[in-house]
Design a protein around this motif. Sequence first.
Motif, PDB file in Angstrom:
ATOM      1  N   ARG A   1       0.827  -1.212   0.000  1.00 37.11           N
ATOM      2  CA  ARG A   1       0.000   0.000   0.000  1.00 37.11           C
ATOM      3  C   ARG A   1       0.856   1.255   0.000  1.00 37.11           C
ATOM      4  NH1 ARG A   1      -2.653  -2.596   4.020  1.00 37.11           N
ATOM      5  NH2 ARG A   1      -1.692  -1.260   5.560  1.00 37.11           N
ATOM      6  N   THR A   2       1.850   1.252   0.900  1.00 34.06           N
ATOM      7  CA  THR A   2       2.606   2.491   1.093  1.00 34.06           C
ATOM      8  C   THR A   2       3.820   2.564   0.180  1.00 34.06           C
ATOM      9  OG1 THR A   2       3.987   1.482   2.784  1.00 34.06           O
ATOM     10  CG2 THR A   2       1.958   2.546   3.530  1.00 34.06           C
ATOM     11  N   ARG A   3       4.108   1.477  -0.525  1.00 30.69           N
ATOM     12  CA  ARG A   3       5.308   1.382  -1.354  1.00 30.69           C
ATOM     13  C   ARG A   3       6.571   1.610  -0.513  1.00 30.69           C
ATOM     14  NH1 ARG A   3       5.101   0.195  -5.602  1.00 30.69           N
ATOM     15  NH2 ARG A   3       6.912   1.174  -6.540  1.00 30.69           N
ATOM     16  N   SER A   4       6.513   1.216   0.733  1.00 36.53           N
ATOM     17  CA  SER A   4       7.679   1.326   1.611  1.00 36.53           C
ATOM     18  C   SER A   4       7.846   0.010   2.346  1.00 36.53           C
ATOM     19  CB  SER A   4       7.454   2.455   2.610  1.00 36.53           C
ATOM     20  OG  SER A   4       8.270   2.263   3.745  1.00 36.53           O
ATOM     21  N   THR A   5       9.063  -0.463   2.464  1.00 36.52           N
ATOM     22  CA  THR A   5       9.303  -1.737   3.146  1.00 36.52           C
ATOM     23  C   THR A   5       9.810  -1.537   4.557  1.00 36.52           C
ATOM     24  OG1 THR A   5      11.592  -1.745   2.385  1.00 36.52           O
ATOM     25  CG2 THR A   5       9.962  -2.832   0.967  1.00 36.52           C
ATOM     26  N   ARG A   6      10.199  -0.300   4.888  1.00 41.39           N
ATOM     27  CA  ARG A   6      10.883  -0.015   6.168  1.00 41.39           C
ATOM     28  C   ARG A   6      12.126  -0.880   6.303  1.00 41.39           C
ATOM     29  NH1 ARG A   6       8.576   4.635   7.341  1.00 41.39           N
ATOM     30  NH2 ARG A   6       9.828   4.567   9.239  1.00 41.39           N
ATOM     31  N   GLN A   7      12.751  -1.216   5.191  1.00 37.35           N
ATOM     32  CA  GLN A   7      13.972  -2.003   5.228  1.00 37.35           C
ATOM     33  C   GLN A   7      15.077  -1.281   4.452  1.00 37.35           C
ATOM     34  OE1 GLN A   7      11.958  -6.421   5.732  1.00 37.35           O
ATOM     35  NE2 GLN A   7      13.124  -6.018   3.869  1.00 37.35           N
ATOM     36  N   ILE A   8      16.296  -1.394   4.985  1.00 34.87           N
ATOM     37  CA  ILE A   8      17.471  -0.765   4.386  1.00 34.87           C
ATOM     38  C   ILE A   8      18.453  -1.868   4.008  1.00 34.87           C
ATOM     39  CG2 ILE A   8      19.396   0.827   4.812  1.00 34.87           C
ATOM     40  CD1 ILE A   8      16.713   2.210   4.963  1.00 34.87           C
TER      41      ILE A   8
ATOM     42  N   LEU B   1      14.518  -1.691   9.555  1.00 36.07           N
ATOM     43  CA  LEU B   1      15.374  -2.838   9.848  1.00 36.07           C
ATOM     44  C   LEU B   1      16.401  -2.959   8.730  1.00 36.07           C
ATOM     45  CD1 LEU B   1      12.700  -5.404  11.056  1.00 36.07           C
ATOM     46  CD2 LEU B   1      14.419  -4.262  12.459  1.00 36.07           C
ATOM     47  N   LEU B   2      17.504  -3.592   9.066  1.00 31.93           N
ATOM     48  CA  LEU B   2      18.603  -3.745   8.113  1.00 31.93           C
ATOM     49  C   LEU B   2      18.507  -5.093   7.413  1.00 31.93           C
ATOM     50  CD1 LEU B   2      20.385  -1.312   8.344  1.00 31.93           C
ATOM     51  CD2 LEU B   2      22.172  -2.743   9.307  1.00 31.93           C
ATOM     52  N   LEU B   3      18.511  -5.087   6.093  1.00 32.68           N
ATOM     53  CA  LEU B   3      18.513  -6.327   5.326  1.00 32.68           C
ATOM     54  C   LEU B   3      19.932  -6.550   4.803  1.00 32.68           C
ATOM     55  CD1 LEU B   3      16.454  -8.473   4.488  1.00 32.68           C
ATOM     56  CD2 LEU B   3      16.153  -7.258   2.334  1.00 32.68           C
ATOM     57  N   LEU B   4      20.534  -7.639   5.264  1.00 31.06           N
ATOM     58  CA  LEU B   4      21.957  -7.891   4.996  1.00 31.06           C
ATOM     59  C   LEU B   4      22.176  -8.716   3.752  1.00 31.06           C
ATOM     60  CD1 LEU B   4      24.006  -9.021   8.058  1.00 31.06           C
ATOM     61  CD2 LEU B   4      23.794  -6.773   7.027  1.00 31.06           C
ATOM     62  N   PHE B   5      23.195  -8.389   3.014  1.00 30.18           N
ATOM     63  CA  PHE B   5      23.642  -9.317   1.979  1.00 30.18           C
ATOM     64  C   PHE B   5      25.157  -9.288   1.936  1.00 30.18           C
ATOM     65  CE2 PHE B   5      24.483  -6.296  -1.542  1.00 30.18           C
ATOM     66  CZ  PHE B   5      23.913  -5.160  -1.000  1.00 30.18           C
ATOM     67  N   SER B   6      25.732 -10.289   1.301  1.00 33.63           N
ATOM     68  CA  SER B   6      27.181 -10.354   1.205  1.00 33.63           C
ATOM     69  C   SER B   6      27.475 -10.736  -0.224  1.00 33.63           C
ATOM     70  CB  SER B   6      27.742 -11.403   2.149  1.00 33.63           C
ATOM     71  OG  SER B   6      27.660 -12.677   1.579  1.00 33.63           O
ATOM     72  N   ALA B   7      28.165  -9.891  -0.916  1.00 39.32           N
ATOM     73  CA  ALA B   7      28.479 -10.192  -2.312  1.00 39.32           C
ATOM     74  C   ALA B   7      29.992 -10.174  -2.433  1.00 39.32           C
ATOM     75  CB  ALA B   7      27.846  -9.167  -3.226  1.00 39.32           C
ATOM     76  N   GLY B   8      30.528 -11.319  -2.782  1.00 35.97           N
ATOM     77  CA  GLY B   8      31.977 -11.460  -2.816  1.00 35.97           C
ATOM     78  C   GLY B   8      32.629 -10.502  -3.787  1.00 35.97           C
ATOM     79  N   ARG B   9      32.227 -10.571  -5.060  1.00 36.51           N
ATOM     80  CA  ARG B   9      32.847  -9.723  -6.061  1.00 36.51           C
ATOM     81  C   ARG B   9      31.948  -8.536  -6.384  1.00 36.51           C
ATOM     82  NH1 ARG B   9      32.673 -13.373 -10.545  1.00 36.51           N
ATOM     83  NH2 ARG B   9      30.983 -14.182  -9.277  1.00 36.51           N
TER      84      ARG B   9
ATOM     85  N   GLY C   1      15.101 -13.602  10.464  1.00 38.50           N
ATOM     86  CA  GLY C   1      15.436 -12.627  11.502  1.00 38.50           C
ATOM     87  C   GLY C   1      16.636 -13.072  12.320  1.00 38.50           C
ATOM     88  N   TYR C   2      17.533 -12.130  12.587  1.00 40.03           N
ATOM     89  CA  TYR C   2      18.700 -12.452  13.413  1.00 40.03           C
ATOM     90  C   TYR C   2      19.011 -11.276  14.325  1.00 40.03           C
ATOM     91  CZ  TYR C   2      23.439 -13.580  14.872  1.00 40.03           C
ATOM     92  OH  TYR C   2      24.557 -13.827  15.625  1.00 40.03           O
ATOM     93  N   ARG C   3      19.098 -11.544  15.617  1.00 41.31           N
ATOM     94  CA  ARG C   3      19.464 -10.479  16.539  1.00 41.31           C
ATOM     95  C   ARG C   3      20.966 -10.419  16.722  1.00 41.31           C
ATOM     96  NH1 ARG C   3      19.737 -10.446  22.889  1.00 41.31           N
ATOM     97  NH2 ARG C   3      21.609 -11.499  22.164  1.00 41.31           N
ATOM     98  N   LEU C   4      21.529  -9.247  16.495  1.00 42.97           N
ATOM     99  CA  LEU C   4      22.949  -9.045  16.752  1.00 42.97           C
ATOM    100  C   LEU C   4      23.232  -9.280  18.229  1.00 42.97           C
ATOM    101  CD1 LEU C   4      23.915  -5.763  14.865  1.00 42.97           C
ATOM    102  CD2 LEU C   4      24.706  -8.074  14.384  1.00 42.97           C
TER     103      LEU C   4
ATOM    104  N   TYR D   1      17.613 -16.686   0.653  1.00 42.49           N
ATOM    105  CA  TYR D   1      17.092 -15.926   1.793  1.00 42.49           C
ATOM    106  C   TYR D   1      18.000 -14.737   2.072  1.00 42.49           C
ATOM    107  CZ  TYR D   1      13.648 -19.433   3.038  1.00 42.49           C
ATOM    108  OH  TYR D   1      12.571 -20.271   3.030  1.00 42.49           O
ATOM    109  N   LEU D   2      17.444 -13.721   2.705  1.00 42.10           N
ATOM    110  CA  LEU D   2      18.254 -12.612   3.198  1.00 42.10           C
ATOM    111  C   LEU D   2      18.064 -12.503   4.702  1.00 42.10           C
ATOM    112  CD1 LEU D   2      17.535  -9.960   0.422  1.00 42.10           C
ATOM    113  CD2 LEU D   2      19.676 -11.190   0.798  1.00 42.10           C
ATOM    114  N   LEU D   3      19.049 -11.915   5.342  1.00 42.51           N
ATOM    115  CA  LEU D   3      19.025 -11.797   6.805  1.00 42.51           C
ATOM    116  C   LEU D   3      18.479 -10.433   7.201  1.00 42.51           C
ATOM    117  CD1 LEU D   3      20.256 -14.293   8.002  1.00 42.51           C
ATOM    118  CD2 LEU D   3      22.208 -12.946   8.736  1.00 42.51           C
ATOM    119  N   LEU D   4      17.470 -10.406   8.056  1.00 43.75           N
ATOM    120  CA  LEU D   4      16.931  -9.155   8.576  1.00 43.75           C
ATOM    121  C   LEU D   4      17.443  -8.983  10.000  1.00 43.75           C
ATOM    122  CD1 LEU D   4      15.054  -6.914   7.574  1.00 43.75           C
ATOM    123  CD2 LEU D   4      13.172  -8.084   8.731  1.00 43.75           C
TER     124      LEU D   4
END
Lengths: 345, 345
Positions: free
Chosen positions: A63-70, A103-111, B71-74, B102-105
């Motif tokens: 609805r809001t077009r916002s995920t509240r995720q970074i 909330l923070l959405l984490l990813f890890s990209a090697g290259r 979900g993961y708590r630091l 999956y991604l980590l929140l």
Amino acid sequence: MTRQRRSGGPTILEVARAAQVSRQTVSNALNAPDRVRPDTLRHVLAVVDRLGYQPNRMARSLRTRSTRQIGYRLDPDRSGTASVLQDRFLHALTTAAESADYLLLLFSAGRTSDEFTRYADMLRTGSVDGFVLSGIDPGDPRPGWLAERRAPFVCFGTPDPGGSAEDLLTVDVDNVHGGEMAVDHLVERGHRNIAFLGWPPTSGPGEKRMQGWQRAMRRHGLAPDRCVRALDTVSDSTRAALHLLDASPAPTAVVAASDTFAMGCYVAARQRGLDIGRDLAVVGSDDSPTAAVVSPALTSVRQPLDEIGRTVMRLLVGRLQNQPPTDTHVLLEPQLVVRESTGQV
Amino acid sequence: MTRQRRSGGPTILEVARAAQVSRQTVSNALNAPDRVRPDTLRHVLAVVDRLGYQPNRMARSLRTRSTRQIGYRLDPDRSGTASVLQDRFLHALTTAAESADYLLLLFSAGRTSDEFTRYADMLRTGSVDGFVLSGIDPGDPRPGWLAERRAPFVCFGTPDPGGSAEDLLTVDVDNVHGGEMAVDHLVERGHRNIAFLGWPPTSGPGEKRMQGWQRAMRRHGLAPDRCVRALDTVSDSTRAALHLLDASPAPTAVVAASDTFAMGCYVAARQRGLDIGRDLAVVGSDDSPTAAVVSPALTSVRQPLDEIGRTVMRLLVGRLQNQPPTDTHVLLEPQLVVRESTGQV
């Protein structure tokens, strides 16, 4: 929005029933409060609070077009170095994000190529509202790539020291001043022959720390003529530190561009039978967890990571809300943490 | 699902047009492939691939009731200790999660009560499909709380050593064996008088490491009679290590329950004029970033964090897909990383 909830929280219908209003009124109270009479709004929100109702985040985001995720990419694993800053920065950023209801959405990209694929994926799938970039060096391609795609983001670090980049939002530490603080502290403790040990000149923060060392040396009437470069592994920085210690006259103090470089000085001093803190003073940078636990404990220039996290989120939230930025390039002051490696006063 | 995309990716209508099928057929190909003829399915998916179309993640999550987020708590910030394991674990977990799409929140909750509020929020708002817990001690209330609410989760660590908890999924390191490995290595290097320095008995991993030390000492016909307890700060573990070194006869080697305890031994040895690696051997635990960069470099028992991350995700994905678990309590082997603090062979 009335789907069954796994966790058994109240539904919007239960809220409507308890508040004796229509389901649409509850929905309006939450999503379009201006369409609801003020007293009704207050009443409905009180019931929402009392029942602990929360709209499904995913439904709300549509609805809001916002995920509240970074989105945030973990820096690559840097085994063999002391500088595990990320742990503290992640804490600071996560806490600051939570205060702003993100909330923070984490990813890890090697290259780097994987990283762009991931950014593109997240933008296409609408998984995040914006990004935080860290570990930025001059010429980093990421800020330009994201800016072209109009993705909201804030940099911890300075992408392009001489560039225009007016629209860019950056938060950085005054690394020049950090280098100066290290020299001022050593001069105050009686040192005149102060060397610098740092990365090859491609490192943005490293060069600024070196410039700060140079500037403060000149200000004190000292010649900044002992600067050696190495990779920040213990073995490579040990070789470079031995090179410094074997010169004549040898420096009595070293400003190291990272705590790992400082650890190279520790190994070199031990090999030459010198006592750190007595025969050789060392100042590190970043105040890694190692600095506090080595013996003798390491004096180090600390980055104000909590303040950095808060400032990054403040700028990002402003951009996400389309506010005209009050400040675009924030430079924060580092702090010298004095320990045993620079001796007694 | 045809909302305008910020990043300018193709819409489902554009895919339909390019594939010369209806929009519903594209949607079926992506969400209900059994309703589409195999050759049509292949054709549509090829176009989806070619155009790089990706359905909005939030829309998909409402359809599939899955967010593809964990979900993961630091862990709380542990300044003043060497043990920054989290950085490596987060890397391992994020990478393993990405491999399973999956991604980590991330969230950070200072106090336990805040943590439950956060779990409850995430469950109510449907922000994640499940959780990963770490930093678990005996009697940890979180696994029971989540299990009651039927939230899918996996523990890195063992919540209740003697408990039933059949339904629980846990991944842990064989800390007893870790303690044994440290003793075996020291005995091989000629030590007989080997002390243990660790936390008060409330620490789960600490007690297991202590039991491993005891067991291996007895197996080698040695008396496990020198065990001191401290908090894992450098100052407190230095006091405890001095207590060991001032005994008569003093131990020639110490098994430390963490690298921070090991650093306490370094400070104590320095104060007593002893050379680590020559006069006193020390084995740490966790192989923190500090272990590799201190001088002399610290021998330490390393946790296989990459394997832990992969195993945690394997168990969690199995549970999320409602597969009967093939293994519920996985115990992984630690690895001894030999460096200078235990001397020459």
